[in-house]
Design an enzyme around this catalytic site. Structure first.
Site, PDB file in Angstrom:
ATOM      1  N   ASP A 156      11.018  -8.655  10.346  1.00  0.00           N
ATOM      2  CA  ASP A 156       9.824  -7.965  10.823  1.00  0.00           C
ATOM      3  C   ASP A 156       9.455  -8.481  12.213  1.00  0.00           C
ATOM      4  OD1 ASP A 156       7.355  -6.325   9.165  1.00  0.00           O
ATOM      5  OD2 ASP A 156       6.847  -7.258  11.089  1.00  0.00           O
ATOM      6  N   ILE A 157       9.043  -7.572  13.088  1.00  0.00           N
ATOM      7  CA  ILE A 157       8.724  -7.934  14.466  1.00  0.00           C
ATOM      8  C   ILE A 157       7.436  -8.761  14.554  1.00  0.00           C
ATOM      9  CG2 ILE A 157       7.283  -5.946  15.141  1.00  0.00           C
ATOM     10  CD1 ILE A 157       9.094  -5.710  17.653  1.00  0.00           C
ATOM     11  N   ASN A 171       3.776  -0.912   0.951  1.00  0.00           N
ATOM     12  CA  ASN A 171       2.481  -0.265   1.144  1.00  0.00           C
ATOM     13  C   ASN A 171       2.682   1.250   1.132  1.00  0.00           C
ATOM     14  OD1 ASN A 171       1.197  -2.819   1.560  1.00  0.00           O
ATOM     15  ND2 ASN A 171       1.980  -2.833   3.661  1.00  0.00           N
ATOM     16  N   GLY A 211      -2.205   0.163   3.945  1.00  0.00           N
ATOM     17  CA  GLY A 211      -1.631  -0.576   5.070  1.00  0.00           C
ATOM     18  C   GLY A 211      -0.297  -0.060   5.557  1.00  0.00           C
ATOM     19  N   GLN A 212       0.137   1.106   5.064  1.00  0.00           N
ATOM     20  CA  GLN A 212       1.426   1.627   5.555  1.00  0.00           C
ATOM     21  C   GLN A 212       1.255   2.144   6.978  1.00  0.00           C
ATOM     22  OE1 GLN A 212       3.256   4.804   3.232  1.00  0.00           O
ATOM     23  NE2 GLN A 212       5.212   4.555   4.289  1.00  0.00           N
ATOM     24  N   HIS A 218      10.024   1.161   2.966  1.00  0.00           N
ATOM     25  CA  HIS A 218      10.470  -0.201   3.244  1.00  0.00           C
ATOM     26  C   HIS A 218       9.831  -1.177   2.278  1.00  0.00           C
ATOM     27  CE1 HIS A 218       6.986   0.758   5.816  1.00  0.00           C
ATOM     28  NE2 HIS A 218       6.630  -0.510   5.720  1.00  0.00           N
ATOM     29  N   HIS A 270       8.804  -5.080   2.081  1.00  0.00           N
ATOM     30  CA  HIS A 270       8.620  -6.355   2.778  1.00  0.00           C
ATOM     31  C   HIS A 270       9.067  -7.474   1.840  1.00  0.00           C
ATOM     32  CE1 HIS A 270       5.590  -4.861   5.864  1.00  0.00           C
ATOM     33  NE2 HIS A 270       5.430  -3.925   4.953  1.00  0.00           N
TER      34      HIS A 270
HETATM   35  P1  5GP Z   1       3.843  -1.268   6.965  1.00  0.00           P
HETATM   36  O1  5GP Z   1       2.646  -1.572   7.831  1.00  0.00           O
HETATM   37  O2  5GP Z   1       4.227   0.194   7.080  1.00  0.00           O
HETATM   38  O3  5GP Z   1       3.745  -1.728   5.543  1.00  0.00           O
HETATM   39  O4  5GP Z   1       5.038  -2.115   7.552  1.00  0.00           O
HETATM   40  C1  5GP Z   1       5.649  -1.807   8.766  1.00  0.00           C
HETATM   41  C2  5GP Z   1       6.180  -3.079   9.325  1.00  0.00           C
HETATM   42  O5  5GP Z   1       7.084  -2.775  10.349  1.00  0.00           O
HETATM   43  C3  5GP Z   1       5.111  -3.997   9.916  1.00  0.00           C
HETATM   44  O6  5GP Z   1       5.110  -5.246   9.238  1.00  0.00           O
HETATM   45  C4  5GP Z   1       5.518  -4.127  11.379  1.00  0.00           C
HETATM   46  O7  5GP Z   1       5.318  -5.420  11.906  1.00  0.00           O
HETATM   47  C5  5GP Z   1       6.982  -3.763  11.355  1.00  0.00           C
HETATM   48  N1  5GP Z   1       7.453  -3.152  12.593  1.00  0.00           N
HETATM   49  C6  5GP Z   1       6.831  -2.183  13.323  1.00  0.00           C
HETATM   50  N2  5GP Z   1       7.564  -1.851  14.387  1.00  0.00           N
HETATM   51  C7  5GP Z   1       8.685  -2.639  14.339  1.00  0.00           C
HETATM   52  C8  5GP Z   1       9.827  -2.765  15.193  1.00  0.00           C
HETATM   53  O8  5GP Z   1       9.979  -2.077  16.214  1.00  0.00           O
HETATM   54  N3  5GP Z   1      10.765  -3.679  14.825  1.00  0.00           N
HETATM   55  C9  5GP Z   1      10.636  -4.439  13.699  1.00  0.00           C
HETATM   56  N4  5GP Z   1      11.613  -5.327  13.435  1.00  0.00           N
HETATM   57  N5  5GP Z   1       9.571  -4.353  12.873  1.00  0.00           N
HETATM   58  C10 5GP Z   1       8.614  -3.457  13.194  1.00  0.00           C
END
Ligand code: 5GP
Ligand code: ZN
Length: 112
Positions: free
Chosen positions: A30-31, A85, A91-92, A98, A100
């Protein structure tokens, strides 16, 4: 070109720190890590979220959980959390399924 961020990461159009890849799924760090270990495991096929899992596409989810167990074992993770999420209130922020995988620090329950 896909307008889905994670489809673009799978295609290599956006760089990522790859943890694992096979014909069905892709795992990358994760970034914005929320724990010392924080990677995402995603299907290569575009599925928007858990709410779009059906009898037609659920085999990849079983496969992803096998992959999570394998990576966790390889990385020596003894305790970890798997989170997905669904929807903005939960929080999605990226609408490509995906999971985590978080590990390496104390975690609270219930989550915030
Ligand atoms: P969500 O918020 O949908 O549950 O999770 C999305 C995740 O993707 C977040 O934890 C966010 O930090 C990660 N993310 C968003 N953009 C990027 C990216 O460009 N590269 C990587 N490696 N992770 C990303
Ligand atoms: Zn996608």
């Amino acid at each position: 070109m896909s307008d889905c961020l994670f489809c673009r990461i799978i295609a290599g159009e956006i760089p990522s720190s790859k943890v694992y890849e096979d014909e069905l799924c892709f795992a990358f760090n994760d970034i914005a890590p929320q724990a010392p270990t924080h990677f995402l495991v995603i299907p290569k096929a575009h599925i928007p979220s858990v709410s779009a899992i059906s009898a037609e596409n659920s085999a990849v989810v079983a496969h992803i959980f096998e992959v999570i167990a394998k990576i966790a074992k390889e990385q020596g993770l003894e305790s970890y959390r798997v989170v997905s999420n669904i929807g903005e209130q939960a929080g999605q922020s990226v609408f490509h399924l995906h999971f985590h995988v978080l590990s390496g620090r104390d975690m609270t329950w219930p989550p915030g």
